[in-house]
Motif scaffolding. Structure first.
Motif, PDB file in Angstrom:
ATOM      1  N   PHE A  24       0.835  -1.205   0.000  1.00 47.91           N
ATOM      2  CA  PHE A  24       0.000   0.000   0.000  1.00 47.91           C
ATOM      3  C   PHE A  24       0.871   1.258   0.000  1.00 47.91           C
ATOM      4  O   PHE A  24       0.559   2.229  -0.662  1.00 47.91           O
ATOM      5  N   VAL A  25       1.961   1.237   0.774  1.00 41.77           N
ATOM      6  CA  VAL A  25       2.939   2.322   0.788  1.00 41.77           C
ATOM      7  C   VAL A  25       4.310   1.674   0.701  1.00 41.77           C
ATOM      8  O   VAL A  25       4.600   0.742   1.443  1.00 41.77           O
ATOM      9  N   GLY A  26       5.147   2.150  -0.225  1.00 45.91           N
ATOM     10  CA  GLY A  26       6.499   1.616  -0.352  1.00 45.91           C
ATOM     11  C   GLY A  26       6.784   1.139  -1.765  1.00 45.91           C
ATOM     12  O   GLY A  26       6.004   1.371  -2.685  1.00 45.91           O
ATOM     13  N   ASP A  27       7.906   0.456  -1.920  1.00 43.80           N
ATOM     14  CA  ASP A  27       8.352  -0.063  -3.212  1.00 43.80           C
ATOM     15  C   ASP A  27       7.421  -1.192  -3.650  1.00 43.80           C
ATOM     16  O   ASP A  27       7.319  -2.206  -2.970  1.00 43.80           O
ATOM     17  N   PRO A  28       6.736  -1.061  -4.777  1.00 41.14           N
ATOM     18  CA  PRO A  28       5.776  -2.083  -5.190  1.00 41.14           C
ATOM     19  C   PRO A  28       6.426  -3.402  -5.602  1.00 41.14           C
ATOM     20  O   PRO A  28       5.753  -4.405  -5.742  1.00 41.14           O
ATOM     21  N   HIS A  29       7.746  -3.414  -5.772  1.00 40.66           N
ATOM     22  CA  HIS A  29       8.437  -4.622  -6.216  1.00 40.66           C
ATOM     23  C   HIS A  29       9.011  -5.439  -5.062  1.00 40.66           C
ATOM     24  O   HIS A  29       9.346  -6.608  -5.247  1.00 40.66           O
ATOM     25  N   GLN A  30       9.131  -4.848  -3.876  1.00 41.77           N
ATOM     26  CA  GLN A  30       9.687  -5.598  -2.748  1.00 41.77           C
ATOM     27  C   GLN A  30       8.604  -6.481  -2.147  1.00 41.77           C
ATOM     28  O   GLN A  30       7.521  -6.004  -1.818  1.00 41.77           O
ATOM     29  N   ARG A  31       8.882  -7.752  -2.019  1.00 40.64           N
ATOM     30  CA  ARG A  31       7.887  -8.697  -1.508  1.00 40.64           C
ATOM     31  C   ARG A  31       8.323  -9.437  -0.259  1.00 40.64           C
ATOM     32  O   ARG A  31       7.503 -10.006   0.419  1.00 40.64           O
ATOM     33  N   GLU A  32       9.624  -9.462   0.044  1.00 42.21           N
ATOM     34  CA  GLU A  32      10.091 -10.199   1.214  1.00 42.21           C
ATOM     35  C   GLU A  32      10.682  -9.245   2.228  1.00 42.21           C
ATOM     36  O   GLU A  32      11.485  -8.380   1.889  1.00 42.21           O
ATOM     37  N   PHE A  33      10.287  -9.431   3.480  1.00 38.00           N
ATOM     38  CA  PHE A  33      10.743  -8.580   4.571  1.00 38.00           C
ATOM     39  C   PHE A  33      11.224  -9.470   5.710  1.00 38.00           C
ATOM     40  O   PHE A  33      10.461 -10.302   6.206  1.00 38.00           O
TER      41      PHE A  33
END
Length: 180
Positions: free
Chosen positions: A68-77
């Protein structure tokens, strides 16, 4: 006497809802957190790929289904944990008392909305992410302020649906999903 009882009650209630790394009833001012989340944080929905393993010192890994907010390509945290976190958290399968006992979901648990903030690497902590502990993730004026500031910074992707439930287990169809 009433004031002391009210303060003790507030401290006890906050200890059951705060993650172990916080263990404090006070967070930074919400206005300050709004700017930090909009500039550096992420608001995601997703699930836990790996739950915390205190015995082997492995942190939680979260997969974002939607940003919703942030880099749309990052998926793993990867959640950043210090040595002290691993010492204080209960071993797998055991329920801890006090601080942190509600923030240990197992792998497979999905969530409707979570706010994560980046953590710099230090001598006691790996770089990664932490859960924004004291920010109200309910629909509120502060969340609207985050979205407004994230739009200005070019980090806004989408507005999440209103929350129906904070956590739900995607593998248990008897539990309701968040309202979409």
């Amino acid at each position: 006497m009433k004031r002391a009882a009210a303060l003790l009650s507030m401290l006890l209630m906050s200890s059951f809802s705060a993650p172990v790394q916080a263990c404090s009833p006070m967070g930074p001012p919400l206005e300050e957190m709004v700017g930090e989340i909009a500039a550096k944080g992420v608001i995601i929905s997703g699930s836990f790929v790996q739950s915390i393993d205190t015995e082997n010192k492995k942190p939680e890994i979260i997969h974002a289904e939607k940003i919703f907010v942030g880099d749309p390509h990052q998926r793993e945290f990867v959640i950043s944990r210090s040595e002290r976190d691993y010492e204080l958290l209960p071993p797998r399968g055991k329920r801890g008392g006090g601080c942190g006992s509600r923030r240990l979901p197992p792998a497979g648990v999905a969530f409707a909305r979570m706010i994560l903030m980046p953590v710099e690497a230090t001598d006691t902590r790996n770089a990664g992410w932490r859960v924004a502990d004291f920010f109200p993730v309910e629909d509120s004026k502060y969340l609207d302020m985050v979205f407004d500031q994230a739009k200005q910074a070019g980090r806004f992707q989408d507005r999440p649906p209103r929350l129906g439930k904070y956590w739900w287990n995607a593998k248990d169809p008897s539990l309701p999903l968040p309202v979409r």
